[in-house]
Scaffold this active site. Structure first.
Site, mmCIF file in Angstrom:
data_model
loop_
_atom_site.group_PDB
_atom_site.id
_atom_site.type_symbol
_atom_site.label_atom_id
_atom_site.label_comp_id
_atom_site.label_asym_id
_atom_site.label_seq_id
_atom_site.Cartn_x
_atom_site.Cartn_y
_atom_site.Cartn_z
ATOM 1 N N SER A 1 0.873 -1.090 0.098
ATOM 2 C CA SER A 1 -0.179 0.017 0.086
ATOM 3 C C SER A 1 0.922 1.132 0.025
ATOM 4 O O SER A 1 1.970 0.988 0.381
ATOM 5 C CB SER A 1 -0.839 -0.029 1.213
ATOM 6 O OG SER A 1 -1.551 1.243 1.365
ATOM 7 N N TYR B 1 -1.822 -1.288 10.519
ATOM 8 C CA TYR B 1 -1.850 -1.101 8.790
ATOM 9 C C TYR B 1 -0.576 -0.813 8.192
ATOM 10 O O TYR B 1 0.040 -2.024 7.701
ATOM 11 C CB TYR B 1 -2.970 -0.510 8.241
ATOM 12 C CG TYR B 1 -3.254 -0.683 7.012
ATOM 13 C CD1 TYR B 1 -4.191 -1.718 6.496
ATOM 14 C CD2 TYR B 1 -2.773 0.177 5.839
ATOM 15 C CE1 TYR B 1 -4.359 -1.997 5.060
ATOM 16 C CE2 TYR B 1 -3.197 -0.075 4.337
ATOM 17 C CZ TYR B 1 -3.738 -1.029 4.100
ATOM 18 O OH TYR B 1 -4.195 -1.245 2.606
HETATM 19 P P1 NAD Z 1 -11.634 -6.191 0.182
HETATM 20 O O1 NAD Z 1 -11.930 -5.727 1.400
HETATM 21 O O2 NAD Z 1 -12.366 -5.747 -1.031
HETATM 22 O O3 NAD Z 1 -10.667 -7.299 -0.132
HETATM 23 C C1 NAD Z 1 -9.954 -8.023 1.060
HETATM 24 C C2 NAD Z 1 -10.089 -9.558 0.784
HETATM 25 O O4 NAD Z 1 -9.305 -10.083 1.656
HETATM 26 C C3 NAD Z 1 -11.492 -10.113 0.517
HETATM 27 O O5 NAD Z 1 -11.595 -11.183 -0.296
HETATM 28 C C4 NAD Z 1 -11.478 -10.855 1.979
HETATM 29 O O6 NAD Z 1 -12.337 -12.010 1.835
HETATM 30 C C5 NAD Z 1 -10.148 -11.389 2.304
HETATM 31 N N1 NAD Z 1 -9.972 -11.513 3.679
HETATM 32 C C6 NAD Z 1 -9.697 -10.601 4.651
HETATM 33 N N2 NAD Z 1 -9.608 -11.067 5.766
HETATM 34 C C7 NAD Z 1 -9.325 -12.541 5.584
HETATM 35 C C8 NAD Z 1 -8.848 -13.459 6.215
HETATM 36 N N3 NAD Z 1 -8.731 -13.629 7.653
HETATM 37 N N4 NAD Z 1 -8.615 -14.767 5.690
HETATM 38 C C9 NAD Z 1 -8.731 -14.741 4.220
HETATM 39 N N5 NAD Z 1 -9.151 -13.895 3.408
HETATM 40 C C10 NAD Z 1 -9.144 -12.810 4.127
HETATM 41 O O7 NAD Z 1 -10.436 -4.969 -0.053
HETATM 42 P P2 NAD Z 1 -9.259 -4.550 -1.060
HETATM 43 O O8 NAD Z 1 -9.327 -2.917 -0.981
HETATM 44 O O9 NAD Z 1 -9.724 -5.086 -2.298
HETATM 45 O O10 NAD Z 1 -8.032 -5.053 -0.614
HETATM 46 C C11 NAD Z 1 -7.058 -5.929 -0.997
HETATM 47 C C12 NAD Z 1 -5.495 -5.345 -0.776
HETATM 48 O O11 NAD Z 1 -5.492 -4.253 -1.240
HETATM 49 C C13 NAD Z 1 -5.507 -5.535 0.893
HETATM 50 O O12 NAD Z 1 -4.197 -6.228 1.131
HETATM 51 C C14 NAD Z 1 -5.325 -4.058 1.044
HETATM 52 O O13 NAD Z 1 -4.628 -3.619 2.011
HETATM 53 C C15 NAD Z 1 -4.826 -3.519 -0.266
HETATM 54 N N6 NAD Z 1 -4.867 -2.176 -0.713
HETATM 55 C C16 NAD Z 1 -6.254 -1.768 -0.550
HETATM 56 C C17 NAD Z 1 -6.174 -0.224 -0.665
HETATM 57 C C18 NAD Z 1 -7.616 0.574 -0.907
HETATM 58 O O14 NAD Z 1 -7.537 1.671 -0.936
HETATM 59 N N7 NAD Z 1 -8.672 -0.179 -1.154
HETATM 60 C C19 NAD Z 1 -5.188 0.817 -0.867
HETATM 61 C C20 NAD Z 1 -3.889 0.259 -0.737
HETATM 62 C C21 NAD Z 1 -3.823 -1.255 -0.578
#
Ligand code: NAD
Length: 260
Positions: A142, A155
Site C-alpha cells: 500500500s 496497517y
Molecule cells: P477487500 O475488502 O475488497 O478485499 C479483501 C479480501 O481479503 C477479501 O476477499 C477478504 O475476503 C479477504 N480477507 C480478509 N481477511 C481474510 C482472512 N482472515 N482470511 C482470508 N481472506 C481474508 O479490500 P481491497 O481493497 O480489495 O484489499 C485488497 C488488498 O489491497 C489489501 O491487502 C489492502 O490492504 C490493499 N490495499 C487496498 C487499498 C484500497 O484503497 N482499497 C489501498 C492500498 C492497498
C-alpha cells in the site's frame, strides 16, 4: 520441463484481488481463487471464470489469520491442482484508531492477515517455483507501506513489513528465476474503505459520495480512485518475461500520493 503458470490470489472474491484474477485470466493464466466466502459461492465464481476465460479455476476457502490453516490450504491446493508458481498476496484488513486506543486484538489480526500470512504462503510456495526455475511473488502492500497516515499503526506496520520481507525474498531468489515485488496502491474504491468513507462523512458532516472525493483530495493530486483493473494490469506485467529483472521493488500506483 514446461513452465507452469498457475496463480494463487489471496482475497480474490472482491475488490482488488478479484480484478487481478480477471486480468490474469484474460491472459490465460490458471487460477486458484481464495477468500472467506462459503465454498459453494467460491465454486460458482471459479466456474464463471472458467466459462468466461477458458482457464482452469478453483476456489479455496481459508481464514489465513491462522498459520496452520495456511499450511493446510497450500497442501490442499498442491493436491487438488498442483503447485502455485504465481503468488499474489492480496488479502488484507483495516482498522483505524489512535495508537493509545488501538485494540490489541485488532493489531494482532492485522499483522496476521496483512503480513504473517504472506510469509507463510511465500515459504510454502517458493520450493515449487525454484524447482521449475520460474516464479513470481507479488505482494499487495500500500502507499501505507511507504508513508504513514494517522490512526493506522497496525496497517502501516504490516504494509512496511511486507516491503521488507519482499526485499529479502527477492535477494534470496534473484538468481533462481523467481522475482518478488510489492505493489503499493493509493485509494481504491473497494469494501476495505467503507468504514473510512463513513468516518470522513461523519467528521466533515458531508454525504458518503462527497466523503469519497474528500478522501482523494486529502492525499493524492490525481483526482480519482485507482482502478482495480489497472492494478491487475501491473500484476500481469510483473508476471511477464519483460519483468524478469524487476525484483525487490515497491511500485506505487497511487495518483501521485507518495510524490509529496
Ligand atoms: P477487500 O475488502 O475488497 O478485499 C479483501 C479480501 O481479503 C477479501 O476477499 C477478504 O475476503 C479477504 N480477507 C480478509 N481477511 C481474510 C482472512 N482472515 N482470511 C482470508 N481472506 C481474508 O479490500 P481491497 O481493497 O480489495 O484489499 C485488497 C488488498 O489491497 C489489501 O491487502 C489492502 O490492504 C490493499 N490495499 C487496498 C487499498 C484500497 O484503497 N482499497 C489501498 C492500498 C492497498
Amino acid at each position: 520441463m514446461s513452465r507452469i503458470k498457475r496463480a494463487l490470489i489471496t482475497g480474490s472474491t472482491s475488490g482488488i484481488g478479484l480484478a487481478i484474477a480477471h486480468q490474469l485470466a484474460v491472459a490465460g493464466i490458471d487460477l486458484v481463487l481464495h477468500g472467506l466466502e462459503p465454498q459453494v459461492e467460491g465454486d460458482k465464481l471459479a466456474e464463471a471464470f472458467h466459462k468466461q476465460h477458458g482457464v482452469e479455476a478453483v476456489y479455496v476457502q481459508a481464514d489465513i489469520s491462522e498459520s496452520d490453516t495456511i499450511v493446510q490450504m497450500m497442501a490442499q491446493i498442491e493436491a487438488q491442482v498442483g503447485p502455485v508458481t504465481i503468488l499474489v498476496n492480496n488479502a488484507g484488513i483495516q482498522h483505524t484508531a489512535p495508537v493509545e486506543q488501538f485494540p490489541a486484538e485488532k493489531w494482532d489480526q492485522i499483522l496476521a492477515v496483512n503480513l504473517s500470512a504472506a510469509f507463510h504462503t511465500t515459504r510454502l510456495a517458493v520450493p515449487a517455483m525454484v524447482a521449475q526455475g520460474w516464479g513470481r511473488i507479488i505482494n499487495i502492500s500500500s502507499v501505507h507501506g511507504l508513508v504513514a497516515s494517522v490512526h493506522k499503526a497496525a496497517y502501516c506496520a504490516a504494509k512496511h513489513g511486507l516491503i521488507g520481507m519482499t526485499k529479502v525474498t527477492a535477494l534470496e531468489l534473484a538468481a533462481k528465476g523467481v522475482t518478488a515485488n510489492c505493489i503499493c496502491p493509493g485509494w481504491t474504491d473497494t469494501p476495505l474503505l467503507v468504514e473510512q468513507f463513513k468516518a470522513f462523512a461523519r467528521e466533515h458532516n458531508t454525504s458518503y459520495e462527497d466523503a469519497k472525493q474528500g478522501l482523494i483530495k486529502a492525499k493524492a493530486p490525481y483526482p480519482d480512485f485507482v482502478s482495480p483493473a489497472d492494478i491487475g494490469q501491473l500484476v500481469l506485467f510483473l508476471c511477464s518475461d519483460a519483468a524478469k529483472a524487476i525484483t525487490g521493488t515497491s511500485m506505487p500506483i497511487d495518483g501521485g500520493w507518495t510524490a509529496h
